[in-house]
Design a protein around this motif. Sequence first.
Motif, mmCIF file in Angstrom:
data_model
loop_
_atom_site.group_PDB
_atom_site.id
_atom_site.type_symbol
_atom_site.label_atom_id
_atom_site.label_comp_id
_atom_site.label_asym_id
_atom_site.label_seq_id
_atom_site.Cartn_x
_atom_site.Cartn_y
_atom_site.Cartn_z
ATOM 1 N N THR A 53 1.738 -1.341 11.804
ATOM 2 C CA THR A 53 2.910 -0.580 12.262
ATOM 3 C C THR A 53 3.535 0.175 11.090
ATOM 4 O OG1 THR A 53 3.309 -2.345 13.848
ATOM 5 C CG2 THR A 53 5.085 -0.756 13.538
ATOM 6 N N GLU A 70 7.901 3.673 5.574
ATOM 7 C CA GLU A 70 6.619 3.814 4.869
ATOM 8 C C GLU A 70 6.150 5.256 4.968
ATOM 9 O OE1 GLU A 70 6.654 1.473 7.730
ATOM 10 O OE2 GLU A 70 7.631 0.057 6.368
ATOM 11 N N SER A 96 3.145 -9.379 7.842
ATOM 12 C CA SER A 96 4.471 -9.746 8.317
ATOM 13 C C SER A 96 4.356 -10.523 9.621
ATOM 14 C CB SER A 96 5.283 -8.453 8.503
ATOM 15 O OG SER A 96 6.401 -8.705 9.324
ATOM 16 N N VAL A 119 2.263 -4.097 7.510
ATOM 17 C CA VAL A 119 3.130 -2.967 7.197
ATOM 18 C C VAL A 119 2.449 -2.195 6.073
ATOM 19 C CG1 VAL A 119 5.413 -2.273 6.402
ATOM 20 C CG2 VAL A 119 5.161 -4.315 7.828
#
Length: 415
Positions: free
Chosen positions: A36, A42, A65, A77
């Motif tokens: 994600t 990000e 995560s 992530v």
Amino acid sequence: LDGAVVTVLGWVQSVRRQGGVIFLILRDREGSLQVTAHKEGEPTAFKALEGVDEHDYLAIRGWVSRMEKAPRGVELVPAEVKVLATSTRKIPLNPRTRPGIDKRLDFRSLDLRNPKVLAIFKIRSSALQAIRTFLYDRGFLEVNSPKIIASATEGGAALFPLLFYNKEAFLAQSPQLYKEQLTAALEKVFEVGPIFRAEQFRTLRHLSEVTSVDVEEAGVTYDDVMRLLEEMIAHVHKSLADSNGDDLEALEVKLPRDPRPMRRCTYDEALGILKSKGSKVSWGEDLSTAALEKLGSLIPGYFFITDWPTASKPFYIRPKPGNPDLSESFDFMHGSLELASGGTRISSRKHLVQRLKEKRLNPRSFEYHLRAYDYGMPPHAGFGLGLDRLLMLLTGQENIREVVLFPRDPKRLTP
Ligand code: ATP
Ligand code: MG
């Protein structure tokens, strides 16, 4: 691994863009992972992921995560994304249109990314490992015999000819004669290798090239090798239950952890059963597909048909002492599917020559083989098991093409 930095490689299974967030499912052979990326959080990774498409191959470095809502309770992530390969064409296998087996085989390597297809070949690998482990534990040596041969093993016509320098040669239909000769020194041998059959097959259980598990042992009879085969199959079932539960589940296959006992019925008994159910079968013949279907529907699980008429079996099978019309032979079955054939072999040259003549084969063309019987050939027995047929059963497939990576049949020579 919550909080750890990891690098993963895999194919994009799906990608979904939702405003400032990209959800991507990355898949490799062992499973899938949600990635994600937030535009705000990000930005570099987000930018790199904006252009990716299904089946692109990526390397992603990022943080693991814990995430209850993600499919596997975890997501990645991303901090850094590298597109290592792109999928440049429109994908020919759309799971929603359920492409047929022919189309899938044309694009086999892509087809294998389908988790169900992958499960078949993980089971195949595990089954093969279990077979090898079992035979090694029993003191068998693994051998390799030539596949380019000078003449037919059994005199059959169904051989693929090839040009061997300036001579005609053939692709081996079986390692039969070689494994028999090897018992004269190596005692207990097995080979896992290709066999080639040139008949014009048009069934769901025949291919032109298949993998055979061939076993041969000195100092034993067909009775002993039937027990060996039974235990080997039981070992395969146990190993798969222990290590391939997820794959079997993906295929919705329920295998008994122990498939024993396995019934043994003689050819005569089989004929009796068939006649009592109204089937017309005459003594001395191979059982027809219809007869085998009937018999298979009456006998559950794996079973053996033993003591076949000598005339219906190859020349090297030993006739029963005292009743030479019958032979010390067996077919190993599940339902109507023949999985293996085996038997006690003839171990005297004189007797072999007699049987060759009865089969209208020329003993002189077998001289290179018969020679081995002049120097203390032990009595021996063995079987040939069709690995692909066994896999059909273990993975619940009706078509042998499903369990062979790149099948060969009269209509298929590529990929
Ligand atoms: P079938 O009667 O089913 O054609 P077969 O009796 O000719 O088989 P064998 O020569 O006894 O076959 O070979 C031993 C085993 O190898 C068979 O029991 C089967 O499992 C496998 N086998 C042989 N030929 C083929 C083939 N063309 N395709 C798939 N498996 C095969
Ligand atoms: Mg057979």
